[in-house]
Write a protein that holds these residues in place. Structure first.
Motif: not given
Length: 97
Positions: A35-36, A57, A32, A39-40, A53
Motif C-alpha cells: 500500500i505504501l 498511504a 502495508w 500510494s507513492y 501522499t
C-alpha cells in the motif's frame, strides 16, 4: 490434598499467539508495504505533495486494517473460489471371469 496439588502450573503465555512486530500483527507488514509503494507511485503520477501522499498511504493502510484486522483470513477467505465437486458414476466390471 497436599500443597503441591493446589498450585497452578505455569505455562507459556505465547502459545497460540499470533506473531507481532510491536503493536502490528506480522501478517499486516507485507500488505502495508504494498500500500505504501502503490500510494507513492499514484501520488507521483498525479503530482501530489508529500503530505497528500502520506494521507493517501494512511487512508489505504487504515482501510486495510479495518477490513482485515487481526484476523485477515476472515476477510480474504471470501475471495477463495469454492471447490467444484463432481460425482462420477461407473459400472462395476469384474476383473476375473
Amino acid at each position: 490434598m497436599s500443597q503441591a496439588q493446589n498450585q497452578f502450573r505455569t505455562i507459556n503465555p505465547m502459545l497460540g499467539a499470533q506473531p507481532r512486530l510491536g503493536p502490528v500483527p506480522a501478517d499486516q507488514v507485507l500488505p502495508w508495504g504494498v500500500i505504501l509503494v502503490l500510494s507513492y507511485v499514484i501520488a507521483q503520477a498525479i503530482g501530489l505533495s508529500w503530505l497528500q501522499t502520506g494521507f493517501l498511504a494512511i487512508w489505504g493502510i487504515s482501510t486495510w486494517w479495518v477490513l482485515t484486522g487481526n484476523r485477515s483470513w476472515r476477510f480474504l477467505s471470501k475471495f477463495q473460489p469454492a471447490p467444484t465437486w463432481t460425482r462420477g458414476y461407473s459400472h462395476y466390471q469384474r476383473i476375473t471371469k
